[in-house]
Design a protein around this motif. Sequence first.
Motif, mmCIF file in Angstrom:
data_model
loop_
_atom_site.group_PDB
_atom_site.id
_atom_site.type_symbol
_atom_site.label_atom_id
_atom_site.label_comp_id
_atom_site.label_asym_id
_atom_site.label_seq_id
_atom_site.Cartn_x
_atom_site.Cartn_y
_atom_site.Cartn_z
ATOM 1 N N SER A 150 72.361 10.155 80.386
ATOM 2 C CA SER A 150 71.501 10.847 79.421
ATOM 3 C C SER A 150 71.530 12.349 79.637
ATOM 4 O O SER A 150 71.552 13.126 78.668
ATOM 5 C CB SER A 150 70.064 10.327 79.538
ATOM 6 O OG SER A 150 69.997 8.946 79.227
ATOM 7 N N ALA A 158 62.165 10.471 76.693
ATOM 8 C CA ALA A 158 63.241 9.899 75.885
ATOM 9 C C ALA A 158 63.266 10.509 74.485
ATOM 10 O O ALA A 158 64.336 10.791 73.939
ATOM 11 C CB ALA A 158 63.075 8.380 75.796
ATOM 12 N N SER A 205 60.444 2.181 72.219
ATOM 13 C CA SER A 205 59.928 2.227 73.589
ATOM 14 C C SER A 205 58.649 1.416 73.722
ATOM 15 O O SER A 205 58.424 0.747 74.744
ATOM 16 C CB SER A 205 59.666 3.680 73.992
ATOM 17 O OG SER A 205 60.851 4.439 73.965
ATOM 18 N N SER A 265 68.157 5.462 73.927
ATOM 19 C CA SER A 265 67.247 6.122 74.865
ATOM 20 C C SER A 265 66.016 5.278 75.175
ATOM 21 O O SER A 265 65.479 5.342 76.285
ATOM 22 C CB SER A 265 66.811 7.479 74.304
ATOM 23 O OG SER A 265 65.972 7.315 73.176
ATOM 24 N N THR A 313 67.098 5.262 78.770
ATOM 25 C CA THR A 313 66.539 6.533 79.258
ATOM 26 C C THR A 313 65.069 6.361 79.627
ATOM 27 O O THR A 313 64.646 6.734 80.724
ATOM 28 C CB THR A 313 66.685 7.644 78.203
ATOM 29 O OG1 THR A 313 68.058 7.806 77.865
ATOM 30 C CG2 THR A 313 66.147 8.966 78.742
ATOM 31 N N ALA A 314 64.292 5.780 78.699
ATOM 32 C CA ALA A 314 62.859 5.620 78.952
ATOM 33 C C ALA A 314 62.596 4.657 80.104
ATOM 34 O O ALA A 314 61.781 4.947 80.997
ATOM 35 C CB ALA A 314 62.163 5.133 77.676
#
Length: 768
Positions: A471, A610, A648, A721, A725-726
């Motif tokens: 990322s 994110a 998310s 993400s 990422t999160a």
Amino acid sequence: MTRATTVRAVLAAAVLLVSVLITLTMSPRLGLDLQGGTRIVLQTKDSDTTKADRESTERTLEVLRGRIDSLGVAEPSLTRSGENRIIVELPDVQDPRQAAEVIGRTAQLSFHAVQGPGTEQKDDAPRTGLTLPDEQGALLALGPVQLDGAGVKDATAAFDAQQGSGWSVSLDFHKDAGRKWTGLTGEAACNPPQDERRRVAIVLDGKVISSPQVDPSIGCKAGLPSGSTQITGSFSADEARDLALLIKGGALPVPVEIAEQRTVGPTLGAAAIDASAQAALIGAAATALFITFVYRLFGALAAVALAAYGVISYAALVALGVTLTMPGLAGFVLAIGMAVDANVLVFERAREECAARPSRSLRPALTAGFRNAFSAVADSNVTTLIAAGLLFLLGSGPVKGFGLTLAIGVLASMFSALVIARALTETAAGSRFVSDYRSVNGIARPGRVRTWLNERDPQLFRSPRRWLLVSTALVAAAVLGIVVRGVDLGVEFTGGRLVEYSTSRPVDVEAARTAIAAAGFGDAEVTTAGDSDLSVRAGTLDNEGEHTLRTALAAEGGETTKVRDELIGPSLGDELRRNALIALAVAVFVQLAYLAARFRWTFAVASVGALVHDVIILVGAFAWLGRPVDGIFLAALLTVIGYSVNDSVVVFDRVRELWARNRRTPVGDIANRAVLQTVPRTVNTGMGALFILVALAVLGGDSLADFALALLIGICVGTYSSVLTAVPGALMLERSSKAPPPARKRGPGRKQGAGRARRDPRDNGARV
């Protein structure tokens, strides 16, 4: 059929019936960018005697309303915006030069006694009066103002064929002003005929437009009665009508300047409507076929609910009188693809219930699916509503329409999923045939993606830093694009003018640049927008200059039609740029606060990180591609923020649920299991939105292509993400956090501590 299902079915039928009636009997209110016309934003300014506040702006609006009504424009719209702005919408007006000149002029009309011939004065000489040239250019020394334009009751243009004087403007005064007029002309009549002092000067905006002699038949102190005054001055028909219009409308209380001006040709709006309709039909059909393929009968019922959603949301837009703009139309189409999200969440949870308890009947599994998915559905829709609210509050013009359309679409989609789709699927689940034949209903057996993941059981988060490094590399590439290529801010953020033309024959861009430079616009940027379309962008370009520029292009490309015209003043550009940054900052803060309240702070910070990652990558992608960053891009960006947080929320909602049941299991294992369980939902929902966006990108033309492109990039990056990422970010934060695992929610009637030694098949062998 249970009582609750019956109530839902009756409610759904009633809402759908009302929506169909509204759709058949009411027409939508189209914005100027869809029906064609001119939109002008005027900003009032302080004068020497009056402050440009709310009251003076309201008075200015009423004066402008009278002027515009006299222009004969069909269904004009004037509204005040804020303290000192007035929005004027003129449908079908393609050349705003005359309209802008008439409505924007201050029109300070005054009547003066002429004291004699004027003489040039030195700069240091005391000025005892006003000296102005008359209509022939001779200087006149004028006395103080005896009467102003507020006293004029009516003004009409007329052509005198018998006297041969041509066009003139007849004035009629109010009662008190009429007495002043009689006194003014009576004083002038006391002077000998042909004497300069026997004249009365009529001054408009500091210019003597007429200085007629009082007729020799009028005696001293007698004066002219009100209503017998004519302004002459070799007027053409248009000049006489414009002058009568200005005088009749009266003087503006405060000066105004054009802060924004947009003109859209009707062909562009019609093309956008056709393209959006085609994209909606093709995208919705592809989405319906996809969810039917994945979820069989229940997917087909969800497709029926999706069609009902389209009717309900459209009827809501029409009934509420929402002005449907081009971005709003795209938002309506996009919401169709996002409307399947709630159904996908429910069906996936129902599949888990069927897998956990194979002997369980279909209806309880479906009911549990709705119950277990409600938290994720509510949280994900709230985050989208937050983004829509920010668009409405901090956006301007069409962006506001997109925010409102998106909000209505979210609410309609929740009703469609939780009421209509639930009534249909619960009714079907009560059928013995549907319940017995598990390959028919679509939820009694796990999907192929879930089966494949369960067989391989990949361990995604053994090294969270690896995903964070990926990322970081993506963000670095985006930042490099911003630094190296730069961000092409649209005229909305920089100020200036952008005009798009369509020519009858193709014009080479270099030939167009040469022609425009020869016309005096060497600094203008010229680009192509198709085989016969040209885009011209200039820092400063007034309406007369635009007309000259179009004439120069016509010499090269034949008949030249203005397709789109955007003029943004520098002060408004600064404000819009500032509001865009505020919108992004507020979006990040509000999402952080909401997620922190609903989840753990580690989840909230990771989710916000994110979405910042998504924003930077999307801006960087447009920098690398050389695409403009404007108000429409801002609408797409905030939508991506809502979508990213939506994803998310679904993942972390599952993490919270599994972790509460497995408090001693390492959080990395919990996160891995949560991601694998929610991947089918993520894939299926993303596919629904991608069908719509690809259709918009291919069929939407230049007007919607950038919007669809931004959302395509944003949704792909946001899907990545929210998982890679999160989740790794949250795991890294949890390592440094000493907060205990979330407490398990106690179900109704369950004693605390009960069932701890029971094995739950959904947890892949973990002890609870």
